[in-house]
Design a protein around this motif. Structure first.
Motif, PDB file in Angstrom:
ATOM      1  N   MET A   1     117.580  42.428   4.662  1.00  0.00           N
ATOM      2  CA  MET A   1     118.285  41.928   3.556  1.00  0.00           C
ATOM      3  C   MET A   1     118.120  42.828   2.231  1.00  0.00           C
ATOM      4  N   SER A   2     119.173  42.889   1.704  1.00  0.00           N
ATOM      5  CA  SER A   2     118.839  43.754   0.325  1.00  0.00           C
ATOM      6  C   SER A   2     118.008  42.913  -0.805  1.00  0.00           C
ATOM      7  N   ASP A   3     117.618  43.983  -1.717  1.00  0.00           N
ATOM      8  CA  ASP A   3     116.816  43.307  -2.644  1.00  0.00           C
ATOM      9  C   ASP A   3     117.502  42.243  -3.580  1.00  0.00           C
ATOM     10  N   PRO A   4     116.713  40.962  -3.674  1.00  0.00           N
ATOM     11  CA  PRO A   4     117.643  40.062  -4.592  1.00  0.00           C
ATOM     12  C   PRO A   4     117.821  40.732  -6.211  1.00  0.00           C
ATOM     13  N   PRO A   5     119.055  40.237  -6.641  1.00  0.00           N
ATOM     14  CA  PRO A   5     119.155  40.801  -7.929  1.00  0.00           C
ATOM     15  C   PRO A   5     117.911  40.300  -9.048  1.00  0.00           C
ATOM     16  N   ALA A   6     118.025  41.082 -10.168  1.00  0.00           N
ATOM     17  CA  ALA A   6     116.623  40.749 -11.225  1.00  0.00           C
ATOM     18  C   ALA A   6     117.290  39.732 -11.782  1.00  0.00           C
ATOM     19  N   ILE A   7     116.294  38.811 -11.901  1.00  0.00           N
ATOM     20  CA  ILE A   7     116.181  37.634 -12.655  1.00  0.00           C
ATOM     21  C   ILE A   7     115.486  37.798 -13.984  1.00  0.00           C
ATOM     22  N   SER A   8     116.396  37.688 -15.186  1.00  0.00           N
ATOM     23  CA  SER A   8     115.867  38.031 -16.509  1.00  0.00           C
ATOM     24  C   SER A   8     115.248  36.802 -16.915  1.00  0.00           C
ATOM     25  N   PRO A   9     114.125  37.018 -17.907  1.00  0.00           N
ATOM     26  CA  PRO A   9     113.588  36.029 -18.731  1.00  0.00           C
ATOM     27  C   PRO A   9     114.604  34.769 -18.953  1.00  0.00           C
ATOM     28  N   PHE A  10     115.649  35.215 -19.637  1.00  0.00           N
ATOM     29  CA  PHE A  10     116.536  34.413 -20.134  1.00  0.00           C
ATOM     30  C   PHE A  10     117.326  33.377 -18.924  1.00  0.00           C
ATOM     31  N   ASP A  11     117.337  34.056 -17.696  1.00  0.00           N
ATOM     32  CA  ASP A  11     117.728  33.190 -16.594  1.00  0.00           C
ATOM     33  C   ASP A  11     116.697  32.202 -16.319  1.00  0.00           C
ATOM     34  N   TRP A  12     115.333  32.678 -16.317  1.00  0.00           N
ATOM     35  CA  TRP A  12     114.303  31.587 -15.986  1.00  0.00           C
ATOM     36  C   TRP A  12     114.057  30.646 -16.786  1.00  0.00           C
ATOM     37  N   VAL A 146     124.547  20.780   2.553  1.00  0.00           N
ATOM     38  CA  VAL A 146     124.317  21.147   1.079  1.00  0.00           C
ATOM     39  C   VAL A 146     123.068  21.646   0.661  1.00  0.00           C
ATOM     40  N   ILE A 147     122.148  21.027   1.382  1.00  0.00           N
ATOM     41  CA  ILE A 147     120.511  21.631   1.217  1.00  0.00           C
ATOM     42  C   ILE A 147     120.460  23.008   1.687  1.00  0.00           C
ATOM     43  N   LEU A 148     121.145  23.235   2.865  1.00  0.00           N
ATOM     44  CA  LEU A 148     121.021  24.479   3.575  1.00  0.00           C
ATOM     45  C   LEU A 148     121.799  25.468   2.650  1.00  0.00           C
ATOM     46  N   ALA A 149     122.754  25.340   1.908  1.00  0.00           N
ATOM     47  CA  ALA A 149     123.688  26.218   1.202  1.00  0.00           C
ATOM     48  C   ALA A 149     122.806  26.334  -0.143  1.00  0.00           C
ATOM     49  N   ALA A 150     122.066  25.362  -0.609  1.00  0.00           N
ATOM     50  CA  ALA A 150     121.225  25.687  -1.677  1.00  0.00           C
ATOM     51  C   ALA A 150     119.847  26.559  -1.372  1.00  0.00           C
ATOM     52  N   ALA A 151     119.571  26.391  -0.200  1.00  0.00           N
ATOM     53  CA  ALA A 151     118.596  27.279   0.360  1.00  0.00           C
ATOM     54  C   ALA A 151     118.857  28.811   0.443  1.00  0.00           C
ATOM     55  N   LYS A 152     120.272  28.784   0.797  1.00  0.00           N
ATOM     56  CA  LYS A 152     120.797  30.327   1.047  1.00  0.00           C
ATOM     57  C   LYS A 152     120.969  30.884  -0.521  1.00  0.00           C
ATOM     58  N   ILE A 153     121.179  30.135  -1.322  1.00  0.00           N
ATOM     59  CA  ILE A 153     121.326  30.673  -2.591  1.00  0.00           C
ATOM     60  C   ILE A 153     120.139  31.096  -3.392  1.00  0.00           C
ATOM     61  N   MET A 154     119.008  30.167  -3.121  1.00  0.00           N
ATOM     62  CA  MET A 154     117.882  30.433  -3.713  1.00  0.00           C
ATOM     63  C   MET A 154     117.190  31.477  -3.062  1.00  0.00           C
ATOM     64  N   ASP A 155     117.209  31.800  -1.877  1.00  0.00           N
ATOM     65  CA  ASP A 155     116.794  32.856  -1.006  1.00  0.00           C
ATOM     66  C   ASP A 155     117.469  34.346  -1.794  1.00  0.00           C
ATOM     67  N   VAL A 156     118.818  34.317  -1.887  1.00  0.00           N
ATOM     68  CA  VAL A 156     119.334  35.448  -2.465  1.00  0.00           C
ATOM     69  C   VAL A 156     118.950  35.608  -3.842  1.00  0.00           C
ATOM     70  N   LEU A 157     118.996  34.757  -4.801  1.00  0.00           N
ATOM     71  CA  LEU A 157     118.517  34.702  -6.234  1.00  0.00           C
ATOM     72  C   LEU A 157     117.184  34.900  -6.505  1.00  0.00           C
ATOM     73  N   PHE A 158     116.092  33.880  -5.753  1.00  0.00           N
ATOM     74  CA  PHE A 158     115.082  34.131  -6.208  1.00  0.00           C
ATOM     75  C   PHE A 158     113.887  34.553  -5.032  1.00  0.00           C
ATOM     76  N   ASP A 159     114.621  34.957  -3.882  1.00  0.00           N
ATOM     77  CA  ASP A 159     113.849  35.639  -2.723  1.00  0.00           C
ATOM     78  C   ASP A 159     112.669  34.504  -2.312  1.00  0.00           C
ATOM     79  N   VAL A 160     113.164  33.301  -2.335  1.00  0.00           N
ATOM     80  CA  VAL A 160     112.405  32.079  -1.875  1.00  0.00           C
ATOM     81  C   VAL A 160     112.549  31.841  -0.419  1.00  0.00           C
ATOM     82  N   ASP A 161     111.741  31.844   0.424  1.00  0.00           N
ATOM     83  CA  ASP A 161     112.168  31.328   1.778  1.00  0.00           C
ATOM     84  C   ASP A 161     112.851  29.931   1.793  1.00  0.00           C
TER      85      ASP A 161
END
Length: 258
Positions: A1-12, A146-161
């Motif tokens: 899997m490629s590195d997740p996109p950088a999350i800026s302080p504004f995003d957080w 729906v929860i599976l989709a949310a988990a996939k999105i969080m995995d890509v954006l925040f690198d959370v399992d």
């Protein structure tokens, strides 16, 4: 899997602000929701129609929506959206015809409405079946995807399992929902809807420019797996086209739904 996109302080900051807002909504409406069952599950039957309607639309715009719709359009074409656009007919009938009878019957669930409408032992059995089917089967399936989709999105954006993603999403949603009941759901839905629409339109504009406009989209579509066909950008499908029995299966689904 490629590195997740950088999350800026504004995003957080946006993420944290929404979490704080959701918990604040739960606390703010907890006293009102705790008055009685009607307040908790039905907002006291005083919810304005436009808030209820926006909440329903926001619910269909869940984390799974952009994933599945993008896949449909990519694989079959724009016309594939009719598999869910067709449900608008039932929604309009619900709003302008059936809702007044539901309000008159003072029911809380569609299963309760079935017993009130038909009466007798058979109606009670139907209510029990509908309650079990909708709660244990239909809603379970919907929650899972729906929860599976949310988990996939969080995995890509925040690198959370996925396990942590599911736990975080469920705990947050349960927190404000259990405290504020339906009031908490509709208020947070309103904010989510605005955020989702603004974000989607903004993303569409930047994406359109990034690929080079219409010519870039057509060029990319021609190189995609399966190739570009006349059905790809068609608003309505050709009868029997694209290997999908649209005119038979979807039409039957609409009739059954109505």
């Amino acid at each position: 899997m490629s590195d997740p996109p950088a999350i800026s302080p504004f995003d957080w900051a946006i993420v944290v602000a929404y979490v704080v807002f959701a918990l604040w909504v739960g606390i703010k409406y907890s006293k009102r929701a705790g008055k009685n069952v009607d307040e908790f599950f039905l907002s006291g039957r005083r919810l304005p129609w436009w808030i209820a309607g926006t909440s329903m639309v926001a619910t269909t715009f869940a984390s799974d929506t952009p994933l599945v719709i993008t896949g449909w359009v990519r694989d079959s074409g724009i016309w594939m959206n009719w598999y869910w656009w067709c449900l608008a007919a039932g929604g309009m009938l619900t709003v302008f015809l059936f809702s007044r009878y539901w309000r008159r019957g003072e029911v809380m669930t569609t299963a309760e409405l079935a017993e009130l409408r038909y009466g007798g032992l058979e109606a009670r059995m139907l209510r029990g079946f509908l309650g079990f089917y909708q709660a244990a089967i239909t809603n379970t399936i919907i929650l899972c995807w729906v929860i599976l989709a949310a988990a996939k999105i969080m995995d890509v954006l925040f690198d959370v399992d996925k396990t942590a993603s599911v736990a975080i999403a469920c705990l947050l949603a349960l927190a404000y929902s259990m405290m504020a009941g339906f009031w908490g759901v509709v208020v947070t839905d309103m904010v989510q809807f605005v955020m989702a629409m603004v974000g989607s339109v903004t993303l569409a504009i930047f994406s359109w420019r990034a690929v080079g406009g219409a010519s870039g989209v057509l060029a990319a579509a021609g190189k995609s797996e399966g190739g570009f066909t006349p059905d790809t950008l068609a608003f309505f499908p050709h009868a029997g086209g694209a290997g999908e029995p649209f005119w038979t299966v979807s039409l039957a689904a609409v009739c059954v739904f109505l």
